[in-house]
Each structure stands twice: as structure tokens, then as C-alpha cells.
Design a protein around this motif. Structure first.
Motif, mmCIF file in Angstrom:
data_model
loop_
_atom_site.group_PDB
_atom_site.id
_atom_site.type_symbol
_atom_site.label_atom_id
_atom_site.label_comp_id
_atom_site.label_asym_id
_atom_site.label_seq_id
_atom_site.Cartn_x
_atom_site.Cartn_y
_atom_site.Cartn_z
ATOM 1 N N LYS A 84 0.831 -1.212 0.000
ATOM 2 C CA LYS A 84 0.000 0.000 0.000
ATOM 3 C C LYS A 84 0.853 1.245 0.000
ATOM 4 O O LYS A 84 0.523 2.239 -0.649
ATOM 5 C CB LYS A 84 -0.929 0.005 1.212
ATOM 6 N N GLU A 85 1.981 1.210 0.695
ATOM 7 C CA GLU A 85 2.885 2.364 0.753
ATOM 8 C C GLU A 85 3.530 2.651 -0.602
ATOM 9 O O GLU A 85 3.928 3.781 -0.865
ATOM 10 C CB GLU A 85 4.004 2.103 1.763
ATOM 11 N N GLN A 86 3.635 1.648 -1.450
ATOM 12 C CA GLN A 86 4.314 1.820 -2.733
ATOM 13 C C GLN A 86 3.523 2.639 -3.721
ATOM 14 O O GLN A 86 4.074 3.080 -4.725
ATOM 15 C CB GLN A 86 4.652 0.440 -3.340
ATOM 16 N N SER A 87 2.288 2.901 -3.464
ATOM 17 C CA SER A 87 1.464 3.693 -4.380
ATOM 18 C C SER A 87 1.666 5.199 -4.186
ATOM 19 O O SER A 87 1.124 5.990 -4.917
ATOM 20 C CB SER A 87 -0.003 3.333 -4.229
#
Length: 88
Positions: A84-87
Motif C-alpha cells: 500500500k505504501e508503494q502507491s
């Protein structure tokens, strides 16, 4: 003509019981993963895992002998949060 009556509450109850059973089976599958399982579950190579998140301090791991082990539940939670953080 054929007329069929279905007790919707009973169908919902049966579905919930089956879903619960499947979830318990999946959760109980492994206590920990090794590096081969981690690669399989993430669809990533070992080098890519090391580049992306292996050294993240939040990523729980233990080296026993010459082999890495990862607690399954914590690893899955970390990977979901990390993805989720990679978005951003």
C-alpha cells in the motif's frame, strides 16, 4: 413446473461456516516461511526482495543456522502494508 423454496438465512449460515473453515485452514497452513516460500508468495526474486524491503526494520526475520525464517502472519501483514505504501 418446478417450484423450489430456499431458506435464505440457512444458506447465509452455511456460506459463513464454509468461509470460516477456509480461512482457518489458510491461516493454519504455516507458522513461518523460509526464503523459498517468501519468494513464492511475493512472486519476487531473492535479489529483488533484498533491494525492496528485506532491510526494512519493520520486516521481521530470523536467521537460524544459515537459513532465514519469517513469521507467516507478521510477514503477510508487513507485505500488505508495504505494498500500500508503494502507491505513494
Amino acid at each position: 413446473m418446478l417450484n423450489v423454496k430456499v431458506d435464505e438465512l440457512e444458506v447465509i449460515k452455511l456460506c459463513r461456516e464454509q468461509v470460516q473453515k477456509i480461512v482457518q485452514d489458510v491461516e493454519g497452513e504455516y507458522v513461518f516461511w523460509d526464503s523459498a516460500e517468501l519468494k513464492k508468495r511475493t512472486c519476487m526474486s531473492w535479489n529483488f526482495i533484498q533491494e525492496l524491503f528485506f532491510y526494512d526494520p519493520r520486516f521481521t526475520k530470523r536467521k537460524i543456522g544459515g537459513k532465514w525464517y519469517f513469521p507467516a502472519k507478521e510477514t503477510r501483514e508487513f507485505l500488505e502494508a508495504w505494498l500500500k505504501e508503494q502507491s505513494h
